[in-house]
Design a protein around this motif. Structure first.
Motif, short mmCIF file in Angstrom:
data_model
loop_
_atom_site.label_atom_id
_atom_site.label_comp_id
_atom_site.label_asym_id
_atom_site.label_seq_id
_atom_site.Cartn_x
_atom_site.Cartn_y
_atom_site.Cartn_z
N GLN A 257 0.84 -1.21 0.00
CA GLN A 257 0.00 0.00 0.00
C GLN A 257 0.87 1.26 0.00
O GLN A 257 0.66 2.20 0.76
N PHE A 258 1.87 1.22 -0.87
CA PHE A 258 2.78 2.34 -1.00
C PHE A 258 2.56 3.03 -2.35
O PHE A 258 2.47 2.36 -3.37
N PRO A 259 2.47 4.37 -2.36
CA PRO A 259 2.22 5.07 -3.64
C PRO A 259 3.44 5.05 -4.55
O PRO A 259 4.54 5.39 -4.13
N THR A 260 3.23 4.68 -5.80
CA THR A 260 4.27 4.77 -6.83
C THR A 260 3.65 5.43 -8.06
O THR A 260 3.53 4.80 -9.12
N PRO A 261 3.25 6.70 -7.92
CA PRO A 261 2.47 7.32 -9.01
C PRO A 261 3.22 7.39 -10.35
O PRO A 261 2.60 7.19 -11.39
N MET B 292 0.41 18.16 -4.66
CA MET B 292 -0.06 17.59 -3.39
C MET B 292 0.89 17.97 -2.26
O MET B 292 0.44 18.29 -1.15
N ALA C 137 5.80 13.67 0.53
CA ALA C 137 4.51 13.29 -0.05
C ALA C 137 4.34 11.78 -0.06
O ALA C 137 3.23 11.26 -0.18
N PHE C 138 5.46 11.05 0.07
CA PHE C 138 5.42 9.59 0.12
C PHE C 138 5.39 9.09 1.57
O PHE C 138 5.59 7.91 1.82
N GLY C 139 5.16 10.03 2.47
CA GLY C 139 4.98 9.63 3.86
C GLY C 139 6.27 9.45 4.62
O GLY C 139 6.27 8.84 5.68
N ILE D 9 -9.13 0.94 -0.44
CA ILE D 9 -7.88 0.47 -1.04
C ILE D 9 -7.96 -1.03 -1.31
O ILE D 9 -7.58 -1.50 -2.39
N ASN E 46 -3.31 5.44 -6.21
CA ASN E 46 -2.14 6.16 -5.71
C ASN E 46 -2.53 7.34 -4.83
O ASN E 46 -1.82 7.66 -3.87
N VAL E 47 -3.65 8.00 -5.15
CA VAL E 47 -4.14 9.06 -4.27
C VAL E 47 -4.51 8.47 -2.90
O VAL E 47 -4.16 9.03 -1.85
N PHE F 88 -3.33 5.72 -1.58
CA PHE F 88 -2.09 5.33 -0.89
C PHE F 88 -1.44 6.55 -0.22
O PHE F 88 -0.92 6.46 0.89
N MET F 89 -1.47 7.69 -0.92
CA MET F 89 -0.88 8.89 -0.34
C MET F 89 -1.67 9.31 0.91
O MET F 89 -1.09 9.73 1.91
N ARG G 274 -0.65 7.02 3.63
CA ARG G 274 0.69 7.35 4.13
C ARG G 274 0.67 8.62 4.97
O ARG G 274 1.55 8.84 5.79
#
Lengths: 432, 432
Positions: free
Chosen positions: A261-265, A412, A429-431, B383, B408-409, B411-412, B415
């Motif tokens: 559950q990690f963003p990789t946009p 963002m 932004a990726f926490g 999610i 991805n939104v 996930f952000m 995070r």
């Protein structure tokens, strides 16, 4: 003393280079591939052709598996007529394919459950492209038990450059995780090379001069260098690296990103463009053909602008690429940190591998050192550069997949109150 | 008493319906279009053909401009042979084209600077599609001075449904801003309809049954309903709404988003897919053809699954669409709030216009009311649903542009620590 026999399966672009390099180093290499033509080519290059998969493994104390994917590896290792049942006692088995860490771990477990815990298994994905494979100067990320690493070290050393063999702490899976976070960069930069050159073409810029400017600038990437010639010559059939290869690697990343559950946009955006191109029939074509997703003609056919228009337009290309690569560095480092990958080793590895970029080397290092938000260009400044380029691309009806994805990440970050911080703060932004 | 003469320019899909509706209501409508065939068609429908642009405006106390874009409007209004120089004193001028708010404001200024401040100018973009245009039941978002609204109100009322005429506070530009934030939803949902049906086809689902399930579910959108038949019949040439139309509207949004440095990740993703399709030659084709970006054959040609497989696969489609539409609602409402658009009016407008969706009506309302994060499905739950569908799409090599952007939104947001909050908290990822 004569060198020990090595079995090898997977004589594709990378595997062929690796296997023939071992031949040149004096090893009797018994090579197999499902395509007989590849075996014939290997024989012509001095290799010993194996007539079957098991023949390549029987009585071979050392074995390298360099097939294209985890499902292929599973068939090779454990399928009917697979190698595990014929490898000799205490054999060393290197899995050099790019696979999910979870798959490498499942191999370790299945060896145990099949009573082949004696096999010294090493999770050892590689990076560096076909040329470095043939030169024996690959980057290799190897994770395994001490005993396995001991027995396989000489082979790893033969195939890698002396300072590019990374013994990754964490055992089986750690090498694959390291490769995966490296591929976040590779997957983005491959599309980025096409995005930059396609945008340049839409702007009426000379392709080669743009490439020279990129190379001299903070926007430079290893991938841009590597893909450029094939892009210019449209040397795509078969080219050197099929779209399906990077698509597979990117699929490993996004699957793992979902699990974590990690963003990789950006990587996810690249994947969607690759999938779209796959649907258009580009699967077996060299991935530098992605430039077609941005410009419909040969980029060398552009009738170019006057000199004074050129400088301004060229800056737009450099800006998109540089800011995109900054966000890409944040995405890769953020994900690596989340996976508890050794960041110092990650940095050293990337510096000299296919995922390298000037942004990663400078801004990425600051992120890794926790020295974030202190660089002089603010997030607002980076946004301003990207905005101008994005507006121009829009006016030209030029897609700018990565540039727009990066811009939305920066927006963002700005909305989260980070606008006045140094642009390396985008990693927040990726926490992180 | 006979009805006053109305001049009209722009007899495209929407404009033709609007103009012929006024004809049916008994107005002498003098219509012009750059395509003579459109003028002939208008004549056949009872309209009065104007032989030139200026003939359509000379001595006409009321005028409607329904051309496709701001540049076209600029030519019509102020270009050589334009209408402003021949419109009578105190004429009422409705600009119904979708244009940037800043453009509508520039028209007001240019009328003043050219000494035509007497013209009652109304910024009045419309929504609702060709059929409602022809029925005189459009949604209209009108902003102007009190005096201008007074003089143009009867015309606005003729073209709109009684409860769908929105007099938007804020003067010139306010109507266009309201239209723009509405189009955030429209622009996403148009691609969303194709994404849902394309994914369904890849899953081996019957297109019509999937559409029925969508209609009965929380994933339903006005656009899905509206585009479905044309998608099924591949009624695309010319279809009812060319890709270039929504691409223009989306370009207004992303340009404004850049100017406001506001993130619009879903709308931006949709724009990139539209630009890619434009490059493939889809510009003049109906936008329901975007399903081709997901599935290469007619979606009605799918050989369908067995009944027990169907239910599970169908749920994946509904989940992608529903969660995507939730994030779309957050993106549109976040942007509207940022632009200080009246949110209550925005909600009422959307409810009955082309941007409507079940998610907007339920979760969007909670966001507008500031009642955020309290709904029972958490961001983590949303999610989980999206993840499962995204993995399946990936396994099928099916692009899922919007679904992945939405993920991805989320996930952000996760995070940022919002995972356990109700899913409406995703609006906080937009800085609200």
């Amino acid at each position: 003393m004569s060198k020990p026999a090595v079995g090898f399966v997977g004589l594709g672009a990378m595997g062929f280079g690796m296997a023939t390099h071992l031949v040149k180093q004096g090893y009797p290499v018994h090579g197999f591939d499902v395509f007989p033509a590849s075996v014939d080519r290997f024989k012509a290059a001095g290799g010993i052709p194996a007539l079957s998969l098991q023949e390549s493994a029987k009585d071979k104390p050392h074995y390298v598996c360099m097939v294209a994917s985890a499902p292929q590896a599973q068939t090779v290792l454990f399928g009917e007529g697979g190698i595990v049942e014929v490898l000799p006692q205490n054999a060393t088995l290197l899995l050099c394919s790019t696979v999910p860490a979870s798959y490498a771990q499942s191999v370790e477990a299945e060896l145990q459950s099949r009573g082949r815990g004696d096999i010294h298994f090493i999770d050892a994905p590689v990076s560096g492209g076909a040329k470095r494979a043939a030169d024996g100067t690959l980057s290799i990320m190897a994770g395994a038990s001490e005993a396995a690493l001991e027995s396989g070290r000489f082979l790893l050393q033969e195939m890698s450059d002396s300072d590019k063999l990374y013994l990754v702490p964490g055992g089986i899976g750690a090498g694959s995780n390291m490769k995966m976070v490296h591929q976040v960069l590779a997957g983005i930069h491959i599309l980025g090379a096409s995005e930059a050159q396609g945008f340049a073409a839409q702007l009426g810029l000379d392709a080669v001069k743009t490439a020279e400017a990129i190379k001299a600038s903070g926007s430079h990437t290893w991938m841009h260098d590597n893909r450029l010639q094939r892009m210019l010559e449209e040397d795509w059939h078969p080219g050197a690296s099929a779209l399906t290869i990077i698509l597979k690697d990117v699929g490993i990343i996004t699957t793992s990103a979902r699990q974590n559950q990690f963003p990789t946009p950006l990587c996810s955006t690249a994947e969607q463009v690759y999938l779209s191109a796959l649907l258009q029939g580009y699967g077996p074509v060299d991935d530098s053909s992605m430039v077609r997703q941005y410009y419909k003609e040969a980029i060398t056919s552009v009738s170019t602008k006057s000199a004074e228009e050129t400088a301004e337009a060229q800056q737009l290309v450099l800006d998109v690429m540089e800011v995109t690569n900054l966000v890409a560095a944040a995405e890769a480092i953020g994900f690596a940190r989340h996976l508890k990958v050794d960041l110092k080793q990650f940095f050293t590895l990337v510096s000299d591998a296919a995922g390298a970029s000037r942004q990663f080397m400078s801004k990425g290092l600051e992120m890794i050192e926790g020295n974030v938000g202190k660089n002089s260009e603010t997030i607002n400044d980076a946004i301003a550069r990207l905005e101008k380029a994005a507006q121009k691309a829009r006016d030209l009806h030029c897609p700018l997949h990565l540039g727009n994805a990066a811009m939305n990440v920066l927006f963002m970050a700005k909305r989260a109150g980070l606008g006045d911080e140094g642009s390396t703060s985008v990693i927040k932004a990726f926490g992180n």
